[in-house]
Write an enzyme that holds these catalytic residues in place. Sequence first.
Site, mmCIF file in Angstrom:
data_model
loop_
_atom_site.group_PDB
_atom_site.id
_atom_site.type_symbol
_atom_site.label_atom_id
_atom_site.label_comp_id
_atom_site.label_asym_id
_atom_site.label_seq_id
_atom_site.Cartn_x
_atom_site.Cartn_y
_atom_site.Cartn_z
ATOM 1 C CD GLU A 261 -1.909 5.110 -6.458
ATOM 2 O OE1 GLU A 261 -2.629 5.989 -5.950
ATOM 3 O OE2 GLU A 261 -2.117 3.894 -6.318
ATOM 4 C CE1 TYR B 99 -3.932 2.096 2.152
ATOM 5 C CE2 TYR B 99 -3.399 2.565 -0.129
ATOM 6 C CZ TYR B 99 -4.173 2.796 0.984
ATOM 7 O OH TYR B 99 -5.185 3.701 0.937
#
Lengths: 244, 335
Positions: free
Chosen positions: A173, A166
């Site tokens: 991103e 994660y």
Amino acid sequence: MSAAAQGTSKAAHSDVGPKKKKGPGALATAYLVIYNVVMTAGWLVIAVGLVRAYLARGSYHGLYYSIEKPLKFFQTGALLEILHCAVGIVPSSVVLTGFQVMSRVFLTWAVTHSIREVQSEDSVLLFVTAWTVTEIIRYSFYTFSLLNHLPYLIKWARYTFFIVLYPMGVSGELLTIYAALPYVQKTGLYSVTLPNKYNFSFDYYSFLILVMISYIPLFPQLYFHMIRQRKKVLGHTEDYSKVE
Amino acid sequence: MFSEYCNPHSKKLESKYGRGMTSHFAAPSCENAKVEVLDAKTKELLCFLDKVDPHSTIGDIKSLFYKSYPQWYPARQALRLESKGKSLRDDEILQNLPVGTTATMYFKDLGPQLGWTTVFFAEYIGALLTYLLFFFRVPYIYSHTYAFTSSPHPVVTLACVCHTFHYMKRLMETIFVHRFSHGTMPLRTIIKNCAYYWGFSAWLAYYINHPLYTPPSYGELQIKYALITFAMCEMGNLSIHMSLSNLNRFRVRRCPMPTKNPFTWLFFFVSCPNYTYEVGAWMSFTVMTQVLPVAIYTLFGFIQMTIWAKGKHRAYIREFKDYPSVRMAIIPLIL
């Protein structure tokens, strides 16, 4: 609700686990099994594609191009999951699922696809890898759950890998969006200025900055939610007093 | 003196419970009921009420509870028969509940509450004033060369008048017309609602009053007709609100019906013509200003009001026999 397993990485779906109260019918289950198998296969294709491309080129650079098409296809295909929730064959919140799928689709199309200069960035590889591993585990988890034969290894993987994947995905991103900023500002991509007939304006550059800022409140919430879910699902008898 | 029996942190409570405690607040009655109030989360005993009149309502119980816990006024108390069950209504009577001689209730704090009037005031005044900040081009909104200037387009002034009128009308209705069924709303909701109203007001005011604003494509004609429909929708909305207020004057639920006022004839076709007129007013405002954010705001409002209208429509059908079948919820013949 106590066994409702939550998602990994950015996809916190509630599960069609073996303890469901009123699950989907036989037809819906068959469809969902096919869907999840196809998605697992798709992301495996992407994983294999990445490995092969790396071995062929000998470097991490520019691997995006080798898996661009299957990535777009299978990540966009995840939009069906919103439909699954809306129709009710998956007991998840439409809003939550929608939000998560849309954020992935946004990164795939509105950032990576739209801004060529960003495609050769290493940050793209970072999030693609994170997504790939996450999705392979997640979709196989759903497949096995639907078939009522969930190997503990898959369950464990789903609730453990996210701890690393994660933050890895989020970093990839954010770095990608950050890399895209100068090009968006220079070209005015997806932006509308005044004056115009409909008296509307939109600055994509500012929008991307807002998106980046939104990670600050959202990421910790989702991450710690997953950690709590992990304790619930993988936790042993000494923890059961904390469950409901 | 009483507080020692109802102090949540008092350990003495548990040991004294067995010996029975008395409350000095219950109304005198022959057959007494007892009520114990536990915390819904911790199940700890918060209060034990002895000699409670079985005819008392939940509202009365809340008042008694409030005496021992003055920080929890009745509006922020939720009492339930199960720790995670539905909250009991204030008008329910104790002896009608499925409880034994000692009623066990679970208490949940609903958080700070605000009256509906306060909520509406905050929402509408905020929306109204925010718009005016943009109309008067207060510094730092637009480029400093435009600070405190006014737009050369008459439609911009007209839009300000319409917007201000709309919210003034809503404020007047809040004071003089509406009768609110529930007393209060939680604090979080008011913050969320104010963010919505003030935020959208700012967003659409920004574009209408912008120095680079482009007036409507069809000019005067478009503005004039939009103004007419706007005015009619505002009148219609007001008529419906007044008609509903008169209907519920005696707190008896009566089926809304058209009256002599032609604006209320929309009741022939829809259950919630007030929402229909509201959407109409905002659509008119959109056409008048030709600003996309206004259209978006209208759409959001329409979606929300449709959800409310459908709910009310279903409630009316359940409540009133022979409810007119031609009526739809919000759009005649369609929705």
